[in-house]
Motif scaffolding. Structure first.
Motif, PDB file in Angstrom:
ATOM      1  N   GLY A  29      -5.765   7.510  -0.561  1.00  0.00           N
ATOM      2  CA  GLY A  29      -5.121   7.704   0.738  1.00  0.00           C
ATOM      3  C   GLY A  29      -5.048   6.466   1.601  1.00  0.00           C
ATOM      4  O   GLY A  29      -4.467   6.490   2.679  1.00  0.00           O
ATOM      5  N   TYR A  30      -5.652   5.376   1.149  1.00  0.00           N
ATOM      6  CA  TYR A  30      -5.620   4.120   1.892  1.00  0.00           C
ATOM      7  C   TYR A  30      -4.732   3.129   1.137  1.00  0.00           C
ATOM      8  O   TYR A  30      -4.842   2.981  -0.078  1.00  0.00           O
ATOM      9  CB  TYR A  30      -7.017   3.513   2.025  1.00  0.00           C
ATOM     10  CG  TYR A  30      -7.935   4.261   2.964  1.00  0.00           C
ATOM     11  CD1 TYR A  30      -8.265   3.728   4.200  1.00  0.00           C
ATOM     12  CD2 TYR A  30      -8.479   5.487   2.610  1.00  0.00           C
ATOM     13  CE1 TYR A  30      -9.114   4.401   5.056  1.00  0.00           C
ATOM     14  CE2 TYR A  30      -9.329   6.172   3.473  1.00  0.00           C
ATOM     15  CZ  TYR A  30      -9.639   5.630   4.692  1.00  0.00           C
ATOM     16  OH  TYR A  30     -10.475   6.295   5.541  1.00  0.00           O
ATOM     17  N   ASP A  31      -3.843   2.473   1.866  1.00  0.00           N
ATOM     18  CA  ASP A  31      -3.026   1.423   1.258  1.00  0.00           C
ATOM     19  C   ASP A  31      -2.666   0.411   2.339  1.00  0.00           C
ATOM     20  O   ASP A  31      -3.078   0.538   3.486  1.00  0.00           O
ATOM     21  CB  ASP A  31      -1.784   2.001   0.571  1.00  0.00           C
ATOM     22  CG  ASP A  31      -0.864   2.754   1.518  1.00  0.00           C
ATOM     23  OD1 ASP A  31      -0.648   2.280   2.659  1.00  0.00           O
ATOM     24  OD2 ASP A  31      -0.351   3.819   1.121  1.00  0.00           O
ATOM     25  N   SER A  32      -1.869  -0.587   1.953  1.00  0.00           N
ATOM     26  CA  SER A  32      -1.586  -1.667   2.891  1.00  0.00           C
ATOM     27  C   SER A  32      -0.795  -1.212   4.111  1.00  0.00           C
ATOM     28  O   SER A  32      -0.739  -1.925   5.104  1.00  0.00           O
ATOM     29  CB  SER A  32      -0.851  -2.806   2.181  1.00  0.00           C
ATOM     30  OG  SER A  32       0.411  -2.365   1.735  1.00  0.00           O
ATOM     31  N   THR A  33      -0.224  -0.013   4.079  1.00  0.00           N
ATOM     32  CA  THR A  33       0.559   0.438   5.232  1.00  0.00           C
ATOM     33  C   THR A  33      -0.270   1.140   6.292  1.00  0.00           C
ATOM     34  O   THR A  33       0.210   1.356   7.398  1.00  0.00           O
ATOM     35  CB  THR A  33       1.683   1.404   4.795  1.00  0.00           C
ATOM     36  OG1 THR A  33       1.103   2.596   4.265  1.00  0.00           O
ATOM     37  CG2 THR A  33       2.596   0.753   3.763  1.00  0.00           C
ATOM     38  N   ASN A  34      -1.534   1.515   5.982  1.00  0.00           N
ATOM     39  CA  ASN A  34      -2.290   2.282   6.971  1.00  0.00           C
ATOM     40  C   ASN A  34      -3.705   1.765   7.261  1.00  0.00           C
ATOM     41  O   ASN A  34      -4.400   2.346   8.079  1.00  0.00           O
ATOM     42  CB  ASN A  34      -2.349   3.758   6.576  1.00  0.00           C
ATOM     43  CG  ASN A  34      -3.094   4.009   5.272  1.00  0.00           C
ATOM     44  OD1 ASN A  34      -3.850   3.182   4.797  1.00  0.00           O
ATOM     45  ND2 ASN A  34      -2.868   5.180   4.697  1.00  0.00           N
ATOM     46  N   ILE A  35      -4.108   0.678   6.631  1.00  0.00           N
ATOM     47  CA  ILE A  35      -5.450   0.135   6.894  1.00  0.00           C
ATOM     48  C   ILE A  35      -5.400  -0.695   8.178  1.00  0.00           C
ATOM     49  O   ILE A  35      -4.641  -1.650   8.278  1.00  0.00           O
ATOM     50  CB  ILE A  35      -5.947  -0.727   5.722  1.00  0.00           C
ATOM     51  CG1 ILE A  35      -6.125   0.133   4.472  1.00  0.00           C
ATOM     52  CG2 ILE A  35      -7.248  -1.425   6.077  1.00  0.00           C
ATOM     53  CD1 ILE A  35      -6.428  -0.660   3.220  1.00  0.00           C
ATOM     54  N   VAL A  56       0.567  -4.258   7.405  1.00  0.00           N
ATOM     55  CA  VAL A  56       1.245  -4.509   8.680  1.00  0.00           C
ATOM     56  C   VAL A  56       0.510  -3.968   9.895  1.00  0.00           C
ATOM     57  O   VAL A  56       0.848  -4.337  11.024  1.00  0.00           O
ATOM     58  CB  VAL A  56       2.705  -3.995   8.647  1.00  0.00           C
ATOM     59  CG1 VAL A  56       3.524  -4.789   7.631  1.00  0.00           C
ATOM     60  CG2 VAL A  56       2.745  -2.506   8.343  1.00  0.00           C
ATOM     61  N   VAL A  57      -0.492  -3.105   9.714  1.00  0.00           N
ATOM     62  CA  VAL A  57      -1.279  -2.620  10.856  1.00  0.00           C
ATOM     63  C   VAL A  57      -2.721  -3.127  10.810  1.00  0.00           C
ATOM     64  O   VAL A  57      -3.531  -2.765  11.656  1.00  0.00           O
ATOM     65  CB  VAL A  57      -1.239  -1.071  10.975  1.00  0.00           C
ATOM     66  CG1 VAL A  57       0.167  -0.604  11.312  1.00  0.00           C
ATOM     67  CG2 VAL A  57      -1.766  -0.396   9.737  1.00  0.00           C
ATOM     68  N   LEU A  58      -3.050  -3.987   9.846  1.00  0.00           N
ATOM     69  CA  LEU A  58      -4.391  -4.562   9.758  1.00  0.00           C
ATOM     70  C   LEU A  58      -4.614  -5.498  10.942  1.00  0.00           C
ATOM     71  O   LEU A  58      -3.897  -6.475  11.116  1.00  0.00           O
ATOM     72  CB  LEU A  58      -4.571  -5.333   8.447  1.00  0.00           C
ATOM     73  CG  LEU A  58      -5.932  -6.004   8.244  1.00  0.00           C
ATOM     74  CD1 LEU A  58      -7.037  -4.956   8.118  1.00  0.00           C
ATOM     75  CD2 LEU A  58      -5.902  -6.883   6.996  1.00  0.00           C
ATOM     76  N   ALA A  59      -5.617  -5.167  11.761  1.00  0.00           N
ATOM     77  CA  ALA A  59      -5.885  -5.959  12.959  1.00  0.00           C
ATOM     78  C   ALA A  59      -7.255  -6.617  12.934  1.00  0.00           C
ATOM     79  O   ALA A  59      -7.537  -7.487  13.756  1.00  0.00           O
ATOM     80  CB  ALA A  59      -5.754  -5.083  14.206  1.00  0.00           C
TER      81      ALA A  59
END
Length: 160
Positions: A29-35, A56-59
């Motif tokens: 359920g975790y990928d580069s679009t939601n981490i 893109v949402v990794l802060a």
């Protein structure tokens, strides 16, 4: 031993990872679009090529202490517009190409007593201005061995 913890909106999941961190290690359920945040565990020894590509949402990225990461691969933080700064653990000895290509990163800090010995000359390419903070011994070494873009601003007086 600290596990690697992945965060996404409203959830977090701790994962025991030893060795290389790749996208195959991400929890279901975790990928580069939601981490949105990752705390790198103490048993991770390398960040694989493109592991956070297009996150893109990794802060926030944090390396738990004492870090065992020795290698940061190529394009690890490619297209991470919300990631503004990175602290490179002293344990890191090599960094690949295009580390922060098309990212939001404006500040990279190398921990004191950095062990960096191999860094691609285009590790920080594509950035208009980036501040690289490191102690004076590392700064001298990097300036002579790894000439980087004139857009990079070095601060050898930075203290942690």
């Amino acid at each position: 031993m600290a596990d690697t913890i992945f965060y996404k909106t409203g959830l977090n999941q701790s994962v025991p990872i030893s060795g290389e961190l790749t996208s195959a290690n991400f929890p279901s359920g975790y990928d580069s679009t939601n981490i949105i945040q990752v705390d790198i565990g103490t048993n991770v020894t390398s960040l694989g090529d493109s592991v956070f590509n297009s996150a893109v949402v990794l802060a926030s990225i944090t390396f738990n202490s004492p870090s065992s990461v020795h290698t940061i691969g190529s394009s690890v933080f490619w297209n991470t517009p919300l990631l503004l700064s990175i602290i490179i653990p002293a344990s890191v000895t090599s960094i690949g190409t295009s580390l922060v290509y098309t990212s939001g990163v404006t500040s990279i800090t190398f921990e004191d007593n950095s062990q960096i010995s191999s860094m691609d000359s285009i590790a920080f390419n594509s950035l208009d201005t980036i501040h690289v903070y490191m102690n004076s011994n590392t700064l001298t070494y990097l300036n002579t061995k790894y000439p980087l873009s004139p857009a990079l601003k070095y601060d050898s007086n930075y203290t942690q």
